[in-house]
Design a protein around this motif. Structure first.
Motif, short mmCIF file in Angstrom:
data_model
loop_
_atom_site.label_atom_id
_atom_site.label_comp_id
_atom_site.label_asym_id
_atom_site.label_seq_id
_atom_site.Cartn_x
_atom_site.Cartn_y
_atom_site.Cartn_z
N ILE A 177 56.31 -35.70 19.05
CA ILE A 177 54.98 -35.76 19.65
C ILE A 177 53.92 -35.89 18.55
O ILE A 177 52.96 -36.65 18.67
N GLY A 178 54.13 -35.14 17.46
CA GLY A 178 53.21 -35.23 16.32
C GLY A 178 53.19 -36.63 15.73
O GLY A 178 52.12 -37.16 15.37
N ARG A 210 49.99 -39.23 15.49
CA ARG A 210 49.57 -39.90 14.25
C ARG A 210 49.54 -41.42 14.42
O ARG A 210 48.63 -42.09 13.91
N MET A 211 50.51 -41.93 15.13
CA MET A 211 50.54 -43.38 15.37
C MET A 211 49.36 -43.83 16.22
O MET A 211 48.79 -44.89 16.01
N GLU A 212 49.00 -42.99 17.19
CA GLU A 212 47.83 -43.29 18.04
C GLU A 212 46.57 -43.35 17.17
O GLU A 212 45.73 -44.23 17.33
N LEU A 213 46.46 -42.40 16.24
CA LEU A 213 45.30 -42.36 15.36
C LEU A 213 45.24 -43.60 14.46
O LEU A 213 44.19 -44.23 14.31
N VAL A 214 46.39 -43.96 13.90
CA VAL A 214 46.47 -45.14 13.04
C VAL A 214 46.06 -46.39 13.80
O VAL A 214 45.32 -47.25 13.30
N GLN A 215 46.52 -46.48 15.05
CA GLN A 215 46.18 -47.65 15.86
C GLN A 215 44.69 -47.69 16.19
O GLN A 215 44.05 -48.75 16.12
N THR A 266 46.81 -50.82 11.74
CA THR A 266 47.96 -51.69 12.03
C THR A 266 47.64 -53.16 11.80
O THR A 266 48.53 -53.96 11.49
N GLU A 267 46.36 -53.52 11.95
CA GLU A 267 45.98 -54.92 11.77
C GLU A 267 46.10 -55.38 10.32
O GLU A 267 46.13 -56.58 10.03
N THR A 268 46.16 -54.41 9.41
CA THR A 268 46.26 -54.76 7.98
C THR A 268 47.71 -54.79 7.49
O THR A 268 47.97 -55.13 6.34
N LEU A 269 48.65 -54.43 8.37
CA LEU A 269 50.06 -54.36 7.96
C LEU A 269 50.72 -55.74 7.93
O LEU A 269 50.32 -56.63 8.68
N PRO A 270 51.73 -55.90 7.10
CA PRO A 270 52.51 -57.15 7.11
C PRO A 270 53.12 -57.34 8.50
O PRO A 270 53.39 -56.36 9.22
N LYS A 271 53.36 -58.58 8.87
CA LYS A 271 53.83 -58.91 10.22
C LYS A 271 55.08 -58.12 10.63
O LYS A 271 55.15 -57.58 11.73
N LYS A 272 56.07 -58.05 9.74
CA LYS A 272 57.32 -57.36 10.06
C LYS A 272 57.10 -55.86 10.27
O LYS A 272 57.65 -55.25 11.20
N LEU A 273 56.31 -55.26 9.40
CA LEU A 273 56.02 -53.83 9.50
C LEU A 273 55.19 -53.53 10.75
O LEU A 273 55.41 -52.53 11.44
N LYS A 274 54.26 -54.41 11.05
CA LYS A 274 53.43 -54.24 12.24
C LYS A 274 54.29 -54.30 13.50
O LYS A 274 54.09 -53.51 14.44
N SER A 275 55.25 -55.22 13.52
CA SER A 275 56.14 -55.35 14.68
C SER A 275 56.99 -54.10 14.85
O SER A 275 57.18 -53.60 15.96
N SER A 276 57.50 -53.57 13.73
CA SER A 276 58.32 -52.36 13.76
C SER A 276 57.50 -51.17 14.26
O SER A 276 57.96 -50.36 15.07
N PHE A 277 56.27 -51.07 13.77
CA PHE A 277 55.36 -50.00 14.18
C PHE A 277 55.11 -50.08 15.69
O PHE A 277 55.16 -49.07 16.39
N SER A 278 54.84 -51.28 16.18
CA SER A 278 54.52 -51.48 17.59
C SER A 278 55.69 -51.09 18.49
O SER A 278 55.50 -50.47 19.55
N LEU A 290 57.83 -44.32 21.85
CA LEU A 290 57.36 -42.94 21.93
C LEU A 290 56.35 -42.76 23.07
O LEU A 290 56.37 -41.75 23.78
N GLN A 291 55.49 -43.74 23.24
CA GLN A 291 54.49 -43.68 24.30
C GLN A 291 55.16 -43.67 25.67
O GLN A 291 54.74 -42.95 26.59
#
Length: 221
Positions: free
Chosen positions: A108-109, A113-118, A123-135, A141-142
């Motif tokens: 949950i934590g 944190r991911m919600e805050l980052v978004q 996330t818009e500044t991340l490389p395409k592959k990392l952004k996809s993994s994050f999403s 989790l959501q």
């Protein structure tokens, strides 16, 4: 009005006699067109008892978790919980959610944190592959934890739609001594329930009717 409403949404309709649980016999009044008919007079009485319980619990600042992961219940579970500022699980019960709360709280934590980052647009500044993994991870989790992302401790009361489907959740509550409220159909076991309401737990509209009544009582208290 209550009886007419429940009959209209099929709240009185149980399962075929071959699928019943014998201990539900006291709550069945007839068998018609191949299904058991639940006694709505008792449904009404038990619903009122539950409403009194949740009202008292709310006045004592108790927290509520709504649980129902089967398709017929999922949407109503989320609506009811949100309407009374409570928590919900409506996709999948993760084993150990309550009995291993410390571990689940880390997930949950992470979601927080991911919600805050978004929200900060990182996330818009991340490389395409990392952004996809994050999403993908954020979406996962959501989906499973979004309804409890602000829950900081185990709940005081758990309201369940679907005894058979939510057996793991019920067992965890029983192990921890958490009070439960369960919608019980004719194929359920009342001995495995704490507080309960005899009602069709396969009808979307019947589930919604009962949950709306309970969430309204929680909001009022």
């Amino acid at each position: 009005m209550f009886f007419e409403q429940l009959v209209k949404v099929g709240g009185h309709l149980g399962h075929a006699p071959r699928s019943w649980h014998p201990k539900m016999a006291p709550f069945i009044v007839d068998s018609r067109d191949g299904v058991h008919i639940l006694d709505l007079v008792q449904s009404y009485a038990y619903l009122n008892q539950v409403k009194q319980f949740v009202s008292r619990a709310k006045k004592q600042n108790s927290t509520f978790l709504f649980v129902g992961t089967k398709p017929q219940a999922a949407h109503s579970i989320a609506l009811a919980a949100k309407s009374c500022n409570s928590y919900y699980i409506n996709q999948r019960w993760l084993g150990g959610l309550l009995t291993n709360w410390t571990t689940l709280r880390r997930s949950i934590g992470l979601l927080n944190r991911m919600e805050l980052v978004q929200r900060q647009g990182v996330t818009e500044t991340l490389p395409k592959k990392l952004k996809s993994s994050f999403s993908r991870e954020h979406a996962r989790l959501q989906k499973y934890l979004g309804g409890i992302e602000s829950m900081r401790s185990i709940p005081d009361v758990v309201i369940i739609a679907g005894q058979k489907e939510e057996s793991i959740a019920l067992n965890e509550c029983k192990k921890l001594g958490i009070r439960t409220v369960t919608l019980l159909d004719s194929n359920c076991n009342p001995d495995s329930a704490d507080l309960f309401i005899p009602v069709n737990d396969d009808s979307i509209k019947a589930i919604r009717t009962i949950l709306t009544d309970l969430s309204g009582e929680i909001s009022k208290a």
